[in-house]
Enzyme design. Structure first.
Site, PDB file in Angstrom:
ATOM      1  N   CYS A  94      -3.320   0.915  -0.724  1.00 36.59           N
ATOM      2  CA  CYS A  94      -4.652   0.895  -1.032  1.00 36.59           C
ATOM      3  C   CYS A  94      -5.403   1.062   0.311  1.00 36.59           C
ATOM      4  O   CYS A  94      -5.107   0.602   1.268  1.00 36.59           O
ATOM      5  CB  CYS A  94      -4.899  -0.484  -1.548  1.00 36.59           C
ATOM      6  SG  CYS A  94      -3.831  -0.840  -3.132  1.00 36.59           S
ATOM      7  N   CYS A 132       4.174  -1.660   2.332  1.00 40.65           N
ATOM      8  CA  CYS A 132       3.970  -1.417   0.904  1.00 40.65           C
ATOM      9  C   CYS A 132       3.595   0.126   0.769  1.00 40.65           C
ATOM     10  O   CYS A 132       2.800   0.904   1.778  1.00 40.65           O
ATOM     11  CB  CYS A 132       2.484  -2.197   0.681  1.00 40.65           C
ATOM     12  SG  CYS A 132       2.206  -2.103  -0.998  1.00 40.65           S
ATOM     13  N   CYS A 176      -6.579  -1.752   2.588  1.00 39.27           N
ATOM     14  CA  CYS A 176      -5.394  -2.712   2.933  1.00 39.27           C
ATOM     15  C   CYS A 176      -4.487  -2.351   4.103  1.00 39.27           C
ATOM     16  O   CYS A 176      -3.918  -1.454   4.144  1.00 39.27           O
ATOM     17  CB  CYS A 176      -4.530  -2.939   1.714  1.00 39.27           C
ATOM     18  SG  CYS A 176      -3.080  -4.128   1.965  1.00 39.27           S
ATOM     19  N   CYS A 179       2.237 -18.188   1.145  1.00 41.68           N
ATOM     20  CA  CYS A 179       2.043 -16.685   0.775  1.00 41.68           C
ATOM     21  C   CYS A 179       3.157 -15.818   1.205  1.00 41.68           C
ATOM     22  O   CYS A 179       3.461 -15.645   2.315  1.00 41.68           O
ATOM     23  CB  CYS A 179       0.796 -15.963   1.246  1.00 41.68           C
ATOM     24  SG  CYS A 179       0.339 -14.353   0.855  1.00 41.68           S
ATOM     25  N   CYS A 190      -6.252 -12.301   3.638  1.00 47.29           N
ATOM     26  CA  CYS A 190      -6.024 -11.387   2.692  1.00 47.29           C
ATOM     27  C   CYS A 190      -6.200  -9.914   3.096  1.00 47.29           C
ATOM     28  O   CYS A 190      -7.370  -9.708   3.608  1.00 47.29           O
ATOM     29  CB  CYS A 190      -6.695 -11.581   1.295  1.00 47.29           C
ATOM     30  SG  CYS A 190      -6.217 -10.874  -0.293  1.00 47.29           S
ATOM     31  N   GLU A 208       5.435 -10.752   7.283  1.00 47.39           N
ATOM     32  CA  GLU A 208       4.857 -11.740   7.809  1.00 47.39           C
ATOM     33  C   GLU A 208       4.636 -12.699   6.409  1.00 47.39           C
ATOM     34  O   GLU A 208       4.468 -12.087   5.216  1.00 47.39           O
ATOM     35  CB  GLU A 208       3.397 -11.290   8.249  1.00 47.39           C
ATOM     36  CG  GLU A 208       3.219 -10.686   9.345  1.00 47.39           C
ATOM     37  CD  GLU A 208       2.163 -10.285  10.216  1.00 47.39           C
ATOM     38  OE1 GLU A 208       1.769 -10.141  11.316  1.00 47.39           O
ATOM     39  OE2 GLU A 208       1.174  -9.730   9.128  1.00 47.39           O
TER      40      GLU A 208
HETATM   41  S1  SF4 Z   1      -3.403  -4.104  -1.731  1.00 47.52           S
HETATM   42 FE1  SF4 Z   1      -1.834  -3.774  -0.071  1.00 47.52          FE
HETATM   43  S2  SF4 Z   1      -0.240  -4.948  -0.190  1.00 47.52           S
HETATM   44 FE2  SF4 Z   1      -1.252  -5.076  -2.195  1.00 47.52          FE
HETATM   45  S3  SF4 Z   1      -0.557  -3.157  -3.463  1.00 47.52           S
HETATM   46 FE3  SF4 Z   1      -2.233  -2.383  -2.332  1.00 47.52          FE
HETATM   47  S4  SF4 Z   1      -1.403  -1.628  -0.463  1.00 47.52           S
HETATM   48 FE4  SF4 Z   1       0.223  -2.987  -1.295  1.00 47.52          FE
END
Ligand code: SF4
Length: 332
Positions: free
Chosen positions: A105, A101, A108, A94, A324, A81
């Site tokens: 985190c 990923c 996220c 963006c 975000c 996206e």
């Molecule tokens: S915030 Fe999300 S996109 Fe960014 S490094 Fe951490 S897991 Fe990956």
């Protein structure tokens, strides 16, 4: 994009220049529009190269019209996206550098996807060129590019760096370096290598915690092997050499990292450093129990009163999960 094609077809420099003008500056929407090239050469180009490696699967625009999120499919059938945010005279794109990923985190949505695919230089550029072509239809253009979509740029260092070189190359998109921001969670070794390339773009660090212990909890995969001590050694050296300010992104999560003592600890961490803290209101994304903080203004006030530059990021596209931390394609 056409390096190999130029070699195999013995293109002259003026022909490469014609391609770059058409593709990057005129923003043609198909190779057929490359009218400065012969029909035969255009046909060869169409046979050998894809105009875009990404295909548009879906577009969504927020109720207020400010944000457009595009779902692209890669050649390997993965999804990414990208988001266009409009604000008065600014059109910020963006971009993603991965599908999913691997950093994971815990707050996220993208991190919950895991890693599907690392994008190549062209796939990163395709996202930017898509929005550039769309804005051109409105006699408008991209003003800012942020590498803050899906993925960790420092785990796709070469493709990200090459894409930045292409967008800032005066023969290609000729985009101002000052209007490009790269955000990273802080893989120290690769960050050092990236900064060593002197690409001149702005650097933002996804900090999200004022101390090692909390960062280990929120961002365990990156934090444990890339300590704050090591991270600041690299950043302090960069600031000393360049006098460029680092932005620290800090997503405020209720009861997790938004207390008065967290704010005071952040002040201590950044005191004396050339820093801007960008506070981000947590966007509830349906994946987690985390809640948006009620302390945003208080947190900002503590930082400002203690001499730390601090802004609050305006949130775009929450209603289309384009904000975000919300980018995720798990609904496919
Ligand atoms: S915030 Fe999300 S996109 Fe960014 S490094 Fe951490 S897991 Fe990956």
């Amino acid at each position: 994009m056409i390096n190999e094609f130029a070699k195999t077809h013995n293109l002259k420099k003026y022909q490469v220049d014609q391609f770059n003008i058409g593709y990057y500056k005129t923003l043609i929407s198909s190779f057929d529009e490359l009218s400065t090239w012969s029909k035969q050469l255009r046909e060869d180009l169409k046979k050998e190269l894809l105009f875009s490696k990404l295909t548009v699967e879906k577009t969504e625009t927020s109720n207020d019209g400010s944000t457009t999120k595009v779902l692209f499919k890669t050649g390997k059938n993965n999804y990414i996206e990208s988001v266009l945010m409009r604000d008065k005279s600014r059109n910020t794109v963006c971009v993603s550098c991965m599908s999913g990923c691997p950093v994971g985190c815990i707050f996220c949505a993208t991190g919950q996807m895991g890693l599907n695919e690392i994008l190549d230089e062209q796939e990163i550029l395709d996202q930017i060129l898509y929005f550039a072509r769309e804005l051109k239809k409105e006699n408008s253009s991209i003003t800012n590019i942020v590498y803050m979509g899906m993925g960790e740029p420092m785990l796709n260092l070469e493709n990200v760096a090459q894409s930045i070189e292409a967008i800032t190359d005066t023969d290609k998109l000729a985009f101002s370096k000052r209007r490009v921001t790269l955000s990273t969670s802080g893989y120290v070794q690769n960050l050092r290598a990236f900064l060593g390339k002197n690409l001149g773009v702005k650097v933002a660090i996804s900090l999200h915690a004022p101390n090692q212990k909390l960062r280990d909890i929120l961002m365990p995969n990156v934090s444990k092997n890339n300590t704050l001590i090591d991270l600041f050694e690299v950043l302090d050296g960069y600031v000393k050499d360049t006098n460029k300010r680092i932005t620290y992104e800090y997503v405020l999560i209720k009861g997790v990292n938004d207390s008065i003592s967290d704010a005071k600890e952040l002040v201590e961490l950044l005191k004396g450093r050339l820093a801007l803290v960008n506070l981000i209101n947590y966007n509830e994304n349906g994946c987690f129990e985390f809640k948006k903080s009620d302390n945003t203004l208080l947190f900002q006030d503590i930082l400002l009163k203690n001499g730390i530059n601090c802004t609050i990021r305006k949130s775009y596209g929450g209603d289309i999960k384009g904000a975000c931390g919300q980018l995720s394609v798990n609904y496919i």
